[in-house]
Scaffold this motif. Structure first.
Motif, PDB file in Angstrom:
ATOM      1  N   ASN A 134      -9.159  13.397  24.781  1.00 42.39           N
ATOM      2  CA  ASN A 134      -7.803  12.871  24.669  1.00 42.39           C
ATOM      3  C   ASN A 134      -6.897  13.478  25.743  1.00 42.39           C
ATOM      4  O   ASN A 134      -6.122  12.762  26.388  1.00 42.39           O
ATOM      5  N   LEU A 135      -7.000  14.782  25.954  1.00 38.26           N
ATOM      6  CA  LEU A 135      -6.179  15.440  26.970  1.00 38.26           C
ATOM      7  C   LEU A 135      -6.574  14.979  28.375  1.00 38.26           C
ATOM      8  O   LEU A 135      -5.715  14.774  29.238  1.00 38.26           O
ATOM      9  N   PHE A 136      -7.873  14.771  28.593  1.00 37.53           N
ATOM     10  CA  PHE A 136      -8.358  14.304  29.894  1.00 37.53           C
ATOM     11  C   PHE A 136      -7.812  12.909  30.205  1.00 37.53           C
ATOM     12  O   PHE A 136      -7.300  12.650  31.301  1.00 37.53           O
ATOM     13  N   PHE A 137      -7.890  12.003  29.242  1.00 34.93           N
ATOM     14  CA  PHE A 137      -7.373  10.646  29.430  1.00 34.93           C
ATOM     15  C   PHE A 137      -5.863  10.659  29.610  1.00 34.93           C
ATOM     16  O   PHE A 137      -5.305   9.854  30.369  1.00 34.93           O
ATOM     17  N   LEU A 138      -5.199  11.567  28.915  1.00 34.04           N
ATOM     18  CA  LEU A 138      -3.746  11.655  29.020  1.00 34.04           C
ATOM     19  C   LEU A 138      -3.311  11.986  30.445  1.00 34.04           C
ATOM     20  O   LEU A 138      -2.385  11.359  30.990  1.00 34.04           O
ATOM     21  N   TRP A 139      -3.978  12.956  31.062  1.00 35.82           N
ATOM     22  CA  TRP A 139      -3.601  13.345  32.421  1.00 35.82           C
ATOM     23  C   TRP A 139      -3.933  12.245  33.428  1.00 35.82           C
ATOM     24  O   TRP A 139      -3.193  12.036  34.406  1.00 35.82           O
ATOM     25  N   ILE A 140      -5.024  11.533  33.213  1.00 38.24           N
ATOM     26  CA  ILE A 140      -5.337  10.394  34.087  1.00 38.24           C
ATOM     27  C   ILE A 140      -4.215   9.369  34.032  1.00 38.24           C
ATOM     28  O   ILE A 140      -3.742   8.856  35.064  1.00 38.24           O
ATOM     29  N   PHE A 141      -3.790   9.057  32.812  1.00 36.25           N
ATOM     30  CA  PHE A 141      -2.729   8.060  32.640  1.00 36.25           C
ATOM     31  C   PHE A 141      -1.427   8.521  33.292  1.00 36.25           C
ATOM     32  O   PHE A 141      -0.758   7.747  33.997  1.00 36.25           O
ATOM     33  N   MET A 142      -1.040   9.782  33.089  1.00 39.39           N
ATOM     34  CA  MET A 142       0.237  10.257  33.617  1.00 39.39           C
ATOM     35  C   MET A 142       0.225  10.337  35.143  1.00 39.39           C
ATOM     36  O   MET A 142       1.255  10.120  35.786  1.00 39.39           O
ATOM     37  N   ILE A 143      -0.925  10.639  35.729  1.00 35.71           N
ATOM     38  CA  ILE A 143      -1.020  10.692  37.199  1.00 35.71           C
ATOM     39  C   ILE A 143      -0.920   9.294  37.800  1.00 35.71           C
ATOM     40  O   ILE A 143      -0.263   9.079  38.828  1.00 35.71           O
ATOM     41  N   LEU A 144      -1.553   8.319  37.153  1.00 35.80           N
ATOM     42  CA  LEU A 144      -1.549   6.953  37.672  1.00 35.80           C
ATOM     43  C   LEU A 144      -0.255   6.206  37.376  1.00 35.80           C
ATOM     44  O   LEU A 144       0.056   5.220  38.061  1.00 35.80           O
ATOM     45  N   LEU A 145       0.477   6.647  36.361  1.00 35.86           N
ATOM     46  CA  LEU A 145       1.656   5.913  35.899  1.00 35.86           C
ATOM     47  C   LEU A 145       2.670   5.597  37.006  1.00 35.86           C
ATOM     48  O   LEU A 145       3.061   4.421  37.157  1.00 35.86           O
ATOM     49  N   PRO A 146       3.152   6.563  37.812  1.00 31.36           N
ATOM     50  CA  PRO A 146       4.145   6.208  38.848  1.00 31.36           C
ATOM     51  C   PRO A 146       3.597   5.258  39.903  1.00 31.36           C
ATOM     52  O   PRO A 146       4.362   4.455  40.464  1.00 31.36           O
ATOM     53  N   PHE A 147       2.298   5.301  40.164  1.00 30.26           N
ATOM     54  CA  PHE A 147       1.716   4.391  41.151  1.00 30.26           C
ATOM     55  C   PHE A 147       1.745   2.948  40.658  1.00 30.26           C
ATOM     56  O   PHE A 147       1.772   2.014  41.469  1.00 30.26           O
ATOM     57  N   GLY A 148       1.724   2.751  39.358  1.00 24.71           N
ATOM     58  CA  GLY A 148       1.816   1.405  38.822  1.00 24.71           C
ATOM     59  C   GLY A 148       3.247   0.945  38.642  1.00 24.71           C
ATOM     60  O   GLY A 148       3.547  -0.240  38.802  1.00 24.71           O
ATOM     61  N   LEU A 149       4.151   1.872  38.365  1.00 21.62           N
ATOM     62  CA  LEU A 149       5.536   1.493  38.085  1.00 21.62           C
ATOM     63  C   LEU A 149       6.344   1.228  39.349  1.00 21.62           C
ATOM     64  O   LEU A 149       7.200   0.337  39.372  1.00 21.62           O
ATOM     65  N   MET A 150       6.089   1.979  40.417  1.00 22.21           N
ATOM     66  CA  MET A 150       7.008   1.900  41.559  1.00 22.21           C
ATOM     67  C   MET A 150       6.962   0.535  42.243  1.00 22.21           C
ATOM     68  O   MET A 150       7.996   0.013  42.677  1.00 22.21           O
ATOM     69  N   HIS A 151       5.799  -0.109  42.315  1.00 20.00           N
ATOM     70  CA  HIS A 151       5.743  -1.437  42.908  1.00 20.00           C
ATOM     71  C   HIS A 151       6.440  -2.457  42.014  1.00 20.00           C
ATOM     72  O   HIS A 151       7.121  -3.365  42.514  1.00 20.00           O
ATOM     73  N   GLU A 152       6.295  -2.287  40.688  1.00 24.06           N
ATOM     74  CA  GLU A 152       6.963  -3.194  39.758  1.00 24.06           C
ATOM     75  C   GLU A 152       8.477  -3.084  39.885  1.00 24.06           C
ATOM     76  O   GLU A 152       9.183  -4.100  39.924  1.00 24.06           O
ATOM     77  N   PHE A 153       9.003  -1.869  39.965  1.00 22.41           N
ATOM     78  CA  PHE A 153      10.445  -1.687  40.115  1.00 22.41           C
ATOM     79  C   PHE A 153      10.927  -2.147  41.490  1.00 22.41           C
ATOM     80  O   PHE A 153      12.050  -2.658  41.623  1.00 22.41           O
TER      81      PHE A 153
END
Length: 345
Positions: A230-249
């Motif tokens: 769970n902690l491993f998946f959490l860090w993957i998600f948080m690292i990738l999150l800004p890379f997915g959001l910035m193009h959308e914004f």
């Protein structure tokens, strides 16, 4: 406990935006769909972990509720079952009170030994090795960490009994063993009959059962494979999150800038809308990390944090109840612990 993570989330989200918007690496982004799928899966896994952790916490509280009820029953039985009905030589009221008080004080020694065993730090627990946890623990004081068991047992056992208990590996089991031997002696002396002796033994059996249940929770952690994944998946998600959001914004900002009906909006804001990635990423990451930490602090209910089962306070409440039941002097019965649990501010 999550303050330091907020700083890290800010840094983790602002670096990709700088590379994307300031340096001009417009290719540096990821499509939102796979990141959203990871976030959805992570939400399910985190929910499963938090449910399992809460079950451990709630089970521990129910077990201590059982200890409360069984302790009151023991005191009532000691008060009513030990009589002159079957004896050859009658005892005085003072002698009866002394017998009852020995039983009750030994029971309190059992509760004391049990809570000290539950406060022993385990390598998998939240408060072991974590800097933020150590910072949190500086704000509270746990009685079992400040005083030794030998100090706490003073007044509950005589010196021989205390020496015997402290020499045993399982000190709480030693207290119940001494209790059982005394009930046998009471039967041999005619102070209780066979039926009452059997009922006292049933109480001892119930206390052993309750002790075993809390020891199981203490000594068997939440499965490490679930917690680690769970902690491993959490860090993957948080690292990738800004890379997915910035193009959308960025796309949202361009659409606002090209919308003739929004001519009144500040052009500087819409052209730099990509920077909304930073606060949104920080908030989303903080929420997921907070839920992860909630599960962590719930899975070990006897560590001594503010959110744990307040076993010291509960034990003191039981002591007051059972000593009042047998008619002990109110001037020597201790006062309740503060209402805020096991901590002293």
């Amino acid at each position: 406990m999550t303050r330091k993570y907020i700083y890290f989330f800010f840094l983790m989200s602002i670096v990709p935006v700088i590379l994307y918007d300031v340096v001009g690496l417009k290719w540096l982004y990821l499509p939102w769909l796979p990141i959203g799928l990871i976030g959805t899966s992570l939400a399910f896994i985190t929910g499963f972990k938090n449910n399992a952790s809460y079950e451990r916490l709630w089970e521990a509280r129910k077990i201590y509720g059982g200890i409360v009820n069984t302790s009151r029953l023991l005191a009532t039985m000691a008060n009513d079952f030990i009589t002159n009905e079957f004896v050859r030589v009658e005892r005085t009221d003072e002698e009866f009170f002394n017998i009852k008080k020995v039983i009750i004080m030994r029971h309190i020694a059992w509760m004391t030994s049990l809570r000290y065993a539950l406060r022993i730090k385990k390598p998998w627990e939240t408060l072991v090795g974590s800097k933020s946890s150590k910072e949190h623990m500086k704000m509270i004081e746990v009685r079992e960490h400040d005083l030794t068991l030998q100090e706490e047992l003073h007044g509950y056992l005589n010196e021989d009994e205390k020496e015997f208990v402290l020499s045993m590996t399982n000190k709480q089991a030693a207290c119940l063993n001494m209790q059982s031997k005394q009930f046998k002696e009471l039967k041999l002396e005619g102070l209780i009959d066979d039926f009452r002796h059997m009922e006292f033994n049933n109480i001892i059996g119930e206390l052993f059962t309750l002790q075993g249940k809390v020891e199981r929770i203490k000594n068997f952690p939440y499965p490490r494979q679930f917690a680690t994944l769970n902690l491993f998946f959490l860090w993957i998600f948080m690292i990738l999150l800004p890379f997915g959001l910035m193009h959308e914004f960025h796309e949202i900002g361009l659409n606002l800038a090209n919308d003739e009906n929004r001519y009144f909006m500040n052009r500087l804001i819409v052209e730099n809308f990509v920077w909304m990635t930073v606060p949104i990423s920080v908030v989303i990451s903080w929420v997921f990390m907070l839920m992860e930490k909630v599960g962590d602090v719930s899975e070990n209910p006897f560590e001594g944090t503010r959110n744990d089962v307040p076993i010291t306070t509960i034990s003191r409440g039981i002591e007051i109840d059972v000593r009042e039941i047998i008619g002990d002097d109110k001037n020597v019965i201790p006062k309740p612990h503060p209402n805020y649990g096991d901590t002293k501010m």
